[in-house]
Design a protein around this motif. Structure first.
Motif, PDB file in Angstrom:
ATOM      1  N   VAL A 255      12.742  -4.293  -2.235  1.00 50.97           N
ATOM      2  CA  VAL A 255      12.958  -2.914  -1.795  1.00 50.97           C
ATOM      3  C   VAL A 255      14.308  -2.423  -2.327  1.00 50.97           C
ATOM      4  N   GLU A 256      14.430  -1.125  -2.467  1.00 45.33           N
ATOM      5  CA  GLU A 256      15.623  -0.528  -3.066  1.00 45.33           C
ATOM      6  C   GLU A 256      16.914  -0.978  -2.389  1.00 45.33           C
TER       7      GLU A 256
ATOM      8  N   ARG B 207      22.915  -3.250  -8.555  1.00 41.85           N
ATOM      9  CA  ARG B 207      23.291  -2.013  -9.266  1.00 41.85           C
ATOM     10  C   ARG B 207      24.798  -1.982  -9.566  1.00 41.85           C
TER      11      ARG B 207
ATOM     12  N   GLU C 106      17.705  -3.754  -1.228  1.00 41.08           N
ATOM     13  CA  GLU C 106      18.103  -5.090  -1.672  1.00 41.08           C
ATOM     14  C   GLU C 106      18.816  -5.071  -3.020  1.00 41.08           C
ATOM     15  N   LEU C 107      18.727  -3.959  -3.736  1.00 43.24           N
ATOM     16  CA  LEU C 107      19.279  -3.885  -5.090  1.00 43.24           C
ATOM     17  C   LEU C 107      20.674  -3.269  -5.175  1.00 43.24           C
ATOM     18  N   SER C 108      21.293  -2.965  -4.045  1.00 43.21           N
ATOM     19  CA  SER C 108      22.603  -2.308  -4.086  1.00 43.21           C
ATOM     20  C   SER C 108      23.648  -3.175  -4.797  1.00 43.21           C
TER      21      SER C 108
ATOM     22  N   LYS D 192      15.670  -9.437  -9.555  1.00 42.55           N
ATOM     23  CA  LYS D 192      15.407  -8.886 -10.894  1.00 42.55           C
ATOM     24  C   LYS D 192      15.489 -10.015 -11.901  1.00 42.55           C
TER      25      LYS D 192
END
Length: 162
Positions: A140-141, A148, A143-145, A59
């Protein structure tokens, strides 16, 4: 400025003040406000010991810090003397597992590298240092844990950036 009523004068002053906050200030240096890569970009870095790693941009956030508010950068608390923004670059860092740039590049293209650290929030100058773009793969989602968790703590003032 309108002279017909106090309400209109105040409204114009508020409008002018909000317009000023839309522009960048000078609290953060210019290099904190630009970043040549985008989310999903695959980067190869030379760690300096002859080993290479694949990293991925997760990001790039434009974060506005209001005048009088604090931000933690490398463990130091800075109070903004004016409203300004900086880019915070979130990356996953790979292991130093490749003996050459070309081997790391081939692994990036094949999607085969080891993620050593799932999320690191950094200022733009630090995030670009020593990195070369070699490809792109959608984020992908899963990878964003880590991002977040960090972002929630950052928004509460409980986490900073490198």
């Amino acid at each position: 400025m309108f002279k017909t009523s106090r309400h209109r004068t105040l409204s114009c002053a508020l409008l002018a003040a909000s317009a000023m906050t839309a522009h960048a200030g000078d609290f953060f240096p210019p290099e904190y406000k630009r970043f040549p890569f985008a989310a999903g970009d695959l980067l190869v870095s030379d760690r300096g010991d002859g080993k290479f790693a694949v990293n991925k941009v997760l990001k790039v956030d434009r974060v506005e810090v209001q005048q009088g508010r604090a931000i933690n950068i490398q463990g130091q608390r800075f109070i903004a003397t004016q409203t300004d923004f900086l880019l915070i670059v979130s990356e996953s860092f790979g292991s130093d597992e490749f003996d050459s740039f070309d081997a790391a590049k081939a692994a990036a293209h094949a999607g085969r590298w080891t993620v050593k650290v799932g999320h690191v929030p950094n200022r733009a100058p630090g995030a670009v240092l020593g990195q070369t773009r070699v490809g792109h793969a959608p984020v992908v989602e899963a990878e964003l844990s880590g991002y977040r968790v960090w972002r929630e703590a950052f928004d509460k003032g409980e986490a900073g950036v490198f």
